[in-house]
Design an enzyme around this catalytic site. Structure first.
Site, PDB file in Angstrom:
ATOM      1  N   GLY A 500      26.183  47.913  24.057  1.00  0.00           N
ATOM      2  CA  GLY A 500      26.857  47.595  25.309  1.00  0.00           C
ATOM      3  C   GLY A 500      26.459  48.550  26.403  1.00  0.00           C
ATOM      4  O   GLY A 500      25.763  49.542  26.186  1.00  0.00           O
ATOM      5  N   GLY A 502      28.542  50.221  29.461  1.00  0.00           N
ATOM      6  CA  GLY A 502      29.813  50.351  30.165  1.00  0.00           C
ATOM      7  C   GLY A 502      29.584  50.952  31.531  1.00  0.00           C
ATOM      8  O   GLY A 502      28.461  51.288  31.901  1.00  0.00           O
ATOM      9  N   VAL A 507      26.194  52.199  25.407  1.00  0.00           N
ATOM     10  CA  VAL A 507      26.880  52.496  24.151  1.00  0.00           C
ATOM     11  C   VAL A 507      25.996  52.024  23.005  1.00  0.00           C
ATOM     12  O   VAL A 507      25.436  50.936  23.047  1.00  0.00           O
ATOM     13  CB  VAL A 507      28.236  51.758  24.078  1.00  0.00           C
ATOM     14  CG1 VAL A 507      28.982  52.166  22.821  1.00  0.00           C
ATOM     15  CG2 VAL A 507      29.057  52.046  25.311  1.00  0.00           C
ATOM     16  N   LYS A 521      28.552  56.913  22.965  1.00  0.00           N
ATOM     17  CA  LYS A 521      28.518  56.603  24.396  1.00  0.00           C
ATOM     18  C   LYS A 521      27.720  57.693  25.088  1.00  0.00           C
ATOM     19  O   LYS A 521      28.080  58.865  25.049  1.00  0.00           O
ATOM     20  CB  LYS A 521      29.946  56.545  24.921  1.00  0.00           C
ATOM     21  CG  LYS A 521      30.012  56.252  26.389  1.00  0.00           C
ATOM     22  CD  LYS A 521      31.395  55.784  26.781  1.00  0.00           C
ATOM     23  CE  LYS A 521      31.307  54.419  27.359  1.00  0.00           C
ATOM     24  NZ  LYS A 521      32.309  53.529  27.291  1.00  0.00           N
ATOM     25  N   ASP A 618      40.549  51.608  34.416  1.00  0.00           N
ATOM     26  CA  ASP A 618      39.602  50.498  34.222  1.00  0.00           C
ATOM     27  C   ASP A 618      39.991  49.689  32.998  1.00  0.00           C
ATOM     28  O   ASP A 618      39.163  49.360  32.159  1.00  0.00           O
ATOM     29  CB  ASP A 618      38.176  51.032  34.104  1.00  0.00           C
ATOM     30  CG  ASP A 618      37.129  49.941  34.345  1.00  0.00           C
ATOM     31  OD1 ASP A 618      37.519  48.842  34.805  1.00  0.00           O
ATOM     32  OD2 ASP A 618      35.942  50.180  34.072  1.00  0.00           O
TER      33      ASP A 618
END
Ligand SMILES: *[C@@H]1O[C@H](CO)[C@@H](O)[C@H](O)[C@H]1NC(C)=O
Ligand SMILES: *[C@@H]1O[C@H](CO)[C@@H](O)[C@H](O)[C@H]1NC(C)=O
Ligand SMILES: *[C@@H]1O[C@H](CO)[C@@H](O)[C@H](O)[C@H]1NC(C)=O
Ligand SMILES: *[C@@H]1O[C@H](CO)[C@@H](O)[C@H](O)[C@H]1NC(C)=O
Ligand SMILES: *[C@@H]1O[C@H](CO)[C@@H](O)[C@H](O)[C@H]1NC(C)=O
Length: 808
Positions: A500, A502, A507, A521, A618
Site C-alpha cells: 500500500g 499511505g 507500506v 511503513k 485521518d
C-alpha cells in the site's frame, strides 16, 4: 499399494453389456452407462462436475476421477476417488457401476484401479444409480430413488482434502466410518500428503491438525457453544457450524446461509494450514485460516504455560482451555460435584464446565494430567478452575512483592486469577517460564485493556494493577530494529512486497528474523524529524495499546530512513471489504456492527483513555485494518504528530486528512480537535452501513451526497433504505437505526453538538441509551464533480492543495 487386480467376476458382469455414453448433461450413471475420457457428469443445478482430470504438472498423463466446480476454471478439485491409484496408461480410464453396487475405475486393460467400499445396503442391479448432487456429493442409490434410505455409498463419507458444506468430519461408530481430511502430497499429486485434520476421540470433542504423527494445531475442545481454540469460528446468519457428540457419532460440520455462495474448507499441504475459501469476484478469497500465529502451535508453551500473541515473550503461565482429549468428562451432577471430584482426586489439576451453557453443574471436564495447549483470547469465555496449594499462593504473593515491577504485575494478576477461581490442597499453579528477551519484545502488552472485553478466563484484576503495569511500561526501551533485518524481510523494499501507499509513505509486507509477519511503513523523506524527536514520538505511539489499535512493534532509524514496524493484518483494510462488490457480501449486519463498535472503542481509547490524548486526523476506511478474525484495528494513529505537532519544522502547519472524511471546520480552517475525528467516524459509520463511499456517492435525481441522503431518509423515516442491499432482511433494524442516528449525530455541523467517543460507545452498546435527535449534517467541501479517488489534503496556512493520491 495399488489395487491392481483383474476381476474376472466383474468382467462376466460387464461382458456383453452395451455401454451407453451419458447424454450431454446428465447427473447420474446407472448399470448401462459409463464415463470415460473427457465425458463428465454435471449436477442438476450445474454446480459440480465429475470426471477424469489430470493435475497440472503431471508428466506421464496420469488421470484421476474427481469432482470439481463446474463453473470455475482451473479446475478446483474437491474430491478424488483414486487418489492413490491413478490411471497411467495415457489412455482414458472408465468409471462404471457394477451390478453388485460398486463404483469401479478400470484402465484400458480392464484392470480395476479403484473400487468404492462395499455398499451398505443391497442394491437392485437394474435400478441402482450413482448421482452427482448439487452439494458435491456423489451418491449411490440402491434403488435409484435417491432417497436417504436408499443411500448405499456416498463420496461425502470418504473426504479427501476438502470439507464441503454438509460434509462431516469425525467418527461414526455405528457405521464404522472415520472421516478425516488429508492434504494432497503436492499440487500435482493428489495422493495423501503430510497434513491431516481429524477428530481425536477422548474427553471433549476436539480436532487436531497433524503433520505426520505430530500434532501441530488443536481446535480447542468444544465447550457446548464453540471450539475454544478458534473463537473466531462463530455461527452467524451466513455460516453455521455444529459439533455433535453422542454415543453413535462425533463430528464437525458446517453450512452456508447463502446457498449460491461457494465455500470450501481445505487442509492445504503447501501452507500447512487449514483454509476456508469463498468464491468471490472470480477468485477464491481465503479469509479464514489456521494456524496463523505462533500461539496456534500445539502445546507451544509446555505444561501449565499459556500463549498470548499480544505479549512478549509469548508464553506465560495459565489461563485458554487446555487440550481436553486427555481429560475426563464427568456427567452432570449435584451442586459442587466437579469441585468435589477434583478435591478428592489427588491427581486432579483443574476442572471446567463441559458445556458452558450448563455451568459446572451440567457436567464437567477434569484434568488429571499436565495442562497443555493453553491460550489467552480476548473474545471467548470459559472459566477454568485450577487447583493450587495454599502455600503456593502465599509464596506467589510474597514473590510478587520482591520482584521486578513488570513481573510483579503479571504475578499479581496470576494470583488474582488463582485466588478468585481457586481451590487449595496440593498441586501447583505454574512453572514460571521466562524466555530470552528480544529487543522488540519489550513492549509487552498489558494484560488486557477495555473493561468490557470478555476474557476467556475472567482474569479479575483491579485498577491498581493496571496502574502499576502502566508505570512499569514507562521505562520500556525503544524497540529498535536493524535496517538489515528490514531489508532482508522485505526483499530490499521490493515492489512485490509493497502492499500500500499511505499518506505518510509506502507500506510493505515483510518478516522479522523469527518469521513473524509484519507491515513495514517507510516514512517518506519529507516527514523527517530529528532522531530524538522521532524516538520520543515512537515511544509514545508504542505505549498506545488497545485491542482495536494496530500494534507498533518497533522502529528503525538509519541515516535518513525512518521506518515503523507494525503487526501484519491478514484481512487488509476495511475499504477492501465494504466497497468491494464481492467481499461486501461477507460482511453481514452483525459483523458490520461489531466493526463499528470496535472502531468506536479504539477511537475512544485514543481520545479519552490513553495517557496522551491522540487525535487521529485521518480516520477513514482504508486506515481501519482487519485481523484474521475480522476485528477492526485503527492504523496510522499518532503519525500525524510526527509530521507537525509542536515541532518547529517545515511542516508545522501541515495537516493531513482525506476528502470525504474531513469535518467542515477542519477542511476549511485547518482547525482540528477530537470532534473532527468524531466527524470522520460518523462518515465511516454511514459508509459501513451503506457500503458506499461518502466521496463518490451521488444520488443523481436528488442531488444529494451520502450524508445528505442519509439525513433525508432519516427525516422521512426511511432509514432502513440506507442499508447495503447485499444484506438481507436478517439485520437487526433497531441496531441499524441506532447506528444511523449516532452516525448523523457525529457529522453535525457544530463540533460542540457532536458526541464524545465515550458517549458514542455507550449509545451503540446500550439499547436503552437515549440518543439525541440529530440535526442536519455538516457538509464537506468536494461536491458532485469530484472523483471517486481519495486524495490526501495538505493544508498549509489555510491554502488547500492536493498533494498526494492516497490509494491504500
Ligand atoms: C473430448 O476429447 C476428444 C479427443 O479425445 C476431443 O476431440 C473432443 O473435442 C473432446 N471434447 C470436449 C468437450 O472437450
Ligand atoms: C441383503 O440381502 C440379504 C438376503 O437377500 C440379507 O441377508 C442381507 O441382510 C441384506 N443386506 C443388507 C445390507 O440389507
Ligand atoms: C484418515 O481416515 C482414513 C479412513 O477414512 C484412514 O485410513 C487414515 O488412516 C486416516 N488418516 C489419519 C492420518 O488418521
Ligand atoms: C494452498 O494455499 C495456497 C496459498 O494460499 C493457494 O495458492 C493454494 O491454492 C492452496 N491450495 C489449495 C488446495 O487450496
Ligand atoms: C449444553 O447445555 C444446554 C443447556 O443446558 C443444552 O441445551 C445443550 O444442548 C448442551 N449442548 C451440548 C453440546 O451438550
Amino acid at each position: 499399494m495399488r489395487a491392481r487386480r483383474a476381476c474376472s467376476l466383474l468382467l462376466l458382469v460387464l461382458v456383453g453389456a452395451t455401454f451407453l455414453v451419458p447424454s450431454a448433461s446428465t447427473d447420474s450413471i446407472g448399470q448401462a452407462a459409463s464415463i470415460s475420457g473427457n465425458q463428465t457428469l454435471v449436477s442438476a443445478g450445474g454446480v459440480f462436475q465429475l470426471g477424469f482430470f489430470t493435475p497440472p504438472g503431471t508428466a506421464d498423463g496420469r488421470s484421476y476421477l474427481g469432482i470439481w466446480y463446474a463453473k470455475i476454471p482451473g479446475p478446483t478439485v474437491v474430491w478424488v476417488a483414486n487418489r492413490q491409484n491413478p490411471v497411467v496408461n495415457s489412455s482414458p480410464g472408465v468409471l462404471r457401476l457394477t451390478a453388485d453396487g460398486h463404483l469401479v475405475i478400470l484402465d484400458r486393460q480392464n484392470v480395476i484401479m479403484w473400487s468404492s467400499a462395499a455398499p451398505t445396503r443391497n442394491v437392485t442391479a437394474a435400478a441402482a444409480t450413482a448421482q452427482l448432487r448439487d452439494d458435491g456429493n456423489f451418491v449411490l442409490s440402491a434403488d435409484g430413488s435417491g432417497s436417504d434410505q436408499s443411500v448405499a455409498w456416498q463420496s461425502f463419507d470418504y473426504p479427501t482434502d476438502t470439507l464441503l458444506p454438509g460434509m462431516k468430519l469425525g467418527v461414526d461408530t455405528k457405521a464404522g466410518i472415520t472421516r478425516n481430511i488429508t492434504s494432497w502430497n503436492t499440487p500435482s499429486d493428489p495422493s495423501p500428503g503430510a497434513y491431516t485434520f481429524k477428530l481425536v476421540p477422548g474427553g471433549l470433542p476436539e480436532f487436531f491438525l497433524f503433520r505426520g504423527d505430530t500434532m501441530v494445531y488443536g481446535s480447542g475442545p468444544f465447550n457446548g457453544q464453540m471450539l475454544t481454540g478458534a473463537p473466531a469460528l462463530r455461527s452467524s446468519e451466513d455460516f453455521t457450524f455444529e459439533v455433535v457428540s453422542d454415543p453413535g457419532e462425533t463430528y464437525y460440520s458446517y453450512s452456508i446461509g447463502v446457498s449460491s455462495l461457494l465455500s470450501r474448507f481445505v487442509v492445504n499441504g503447501t501452507e500447512g494450514q487449514l483454509q476456508r475459501f469463498v468464491w468471490i469476484n472470480g477468485g477464491w478469497s481465503n479469509f479464514w485460516y489456521y494456524p496463523t500465529d505462533p500461539c496456534d502451535s500445539y502445546a507451544k508453551c509446555g505444561a501449565f504455560g499459556y500463549c498470548n500473541t499480544d505479549s512478549n515473550p509469548l508464553c506465560s503461565c495459565l489461563p485458554r482451555v487446555p487440550a481436553a482429549v486427555a481429560a475426563a468428562v464427568e456427567p452432570p451432577g449435584r451442586d459442587g460435584r466437579c469441585r468435589q471430584v477434583c478435591l478428592t482426586d489427588c491427581g486432579c489439576r483443574a476442572y471446567a464446565a463441559a458445556n458452558v451453557s450448563g455451568g459446572v453443574n451440567g457436567g464437567c471436564v477434569v484434568w488429571a494430567v499436565d495442562l497443555l495447549d493453553m491460550r489467552q483470547f480476548s473474545t471467548a469465555v470459559q472459566d477454568v478452575y485450577i487447583r493450587l496449594a495454599q502455600s503456593e499462593i502465599d509464596a506467589l504473593n510474597a514473590a510478587a512483592n520482591r520482584r521486578h515491577p513488570s513481573k510483579r504485575v503479571l504475578i499479581a494478576v496470576l494470583v488474582t486469577v488463582c485466588g478468585v477461581l481457586l481451590l487449595l490442597a496440593v498441586g501447583y499453579c505454574c512453572i514460571w517460564r521466562t524466555r530470552s528477551k528480544r529487543r522488540r519484545s519489550e513492549m509487552a502488552a498489558p494484560a488486557r485493556s477495555g473493561a468490557d472485553d470478555v476474557l476467556p478466563f475472567r482474569v479479575r484484576k483491579d485498577q491498581r494493577l493496571d496502574e502499576e503495569w502502566n508505570s512499569a511500561q514507562k521505562d520500556v526501551d525503544l524497540p529498535l530494529i536493524d535496517l538489515s533485518v528490514i531489508l532482508a524481510g522485505t526483499d530490499n523494499f521490493a515492489a512485490h512486497a509493497k502492499i500500500g501507499e499511505g499518506g505518510f509513505g509506502p507500506v510493505y509486507r515483510g518478516k522479522l528474523e523469527d518469521g513473524q509477519e509484519v507491515a513495514v511503513k517507510r516514512l517518506s523523506q519529507r516527514s523527517m524529524q530529528g532522531v530524538v524527536e522521532f524516538k520520543n514520538e515512537v515511544k509514545l505511539i508504542a505505549k498506545l495499546q488497545h485491542r482495536n489499535l494496530v500494534r507498533l512493534l518497533g522502529c528503525c532509524i538509519d541515516e535518513d530512513e525512518r521506518i515503523l514496524v507494525y503487526e501484519y493484518m491478514h484481512n487488509q483494510s476495511l475499504d477492501t471489504f465494504i466497497f468491494d462488490e464481492g467481499k461486501r457480501r461477507l460482511l453481514r449486519w452483525q459483523k458490520r456492527f461489531e466493526i463499528i463498535l470496535g472502531i468506536a472503542r479504539g477511537l475512544q481509547y485514543l481520545h479519552e483513555d490513553s495517557r496522551f490524548r491522540i487525535i487521529h486526523r485521518d480516520l477513514k476506511a482504508s486506515n481501519v485494518l482487519l485481523d484474521r478474525n475480522m476485528v477492526p484495528k485503527i492504523s496510522d494513529f499518532g503519525i500525524a504528530r510526527m509530521f507537525g505537532g509542536d515541532q518547529t519544522t517545515a511542516y508545522t502547519a501541515k495537516v493531513i486528512g482525506t476528502y470525504g472524511y474531513m469535518s467542515p471546520e477542519y477542511a476549511m480552517d485547518g482547525v482540528f480537535s477530537m470532534k473532527s475525528d468524531v466527524y470522520s467516524f460518523g462518515v465511516l459509520v454511514l459508509e459501513i452501513i451503506t457500503g458506499k463511499r461518502n466521496r463518490g456517492f451521488y444520488e443523481e435525481e436528488l442531488d444529494l451526497n451520502l450524508l445528505r441522503y442519509a439525513w433525508m431518509l432519516w427525516k422521512e423515516g426511511r432509514t432502513v433504505d440506507l442499508l447495503d442491499d447485499v444484506m438481507d432482511g436478517s439485520s437487526n433494524y433497531s441496531e441499524v437505526l441506532r447506528c444511523v442516528q449516532v452516525g448523523l449525530l457525529c457529522v453535525e455541523v457544530q463540533p460542540k453538538n457532536r458526541p464524545l467517543m465515550s458517549s458514542v460507545v455507550m449509545m451503540l452498546v446500550s439499547e436503552n441509551a437515549t440518543v439525541p435527535e440529530p440535526n442536519e449534517p455538516g457538509v464537506n467541501i468536494g461536491g458532485k464533480n469530484t472523483s471517486d479517488t481519495e486524495s490526501s489534503l495538505s493544508l498549509t496556512a489555510n491554502n488547500v492543495t492536493i498533494t498526494a493520491i492516497d490509494a491504500r
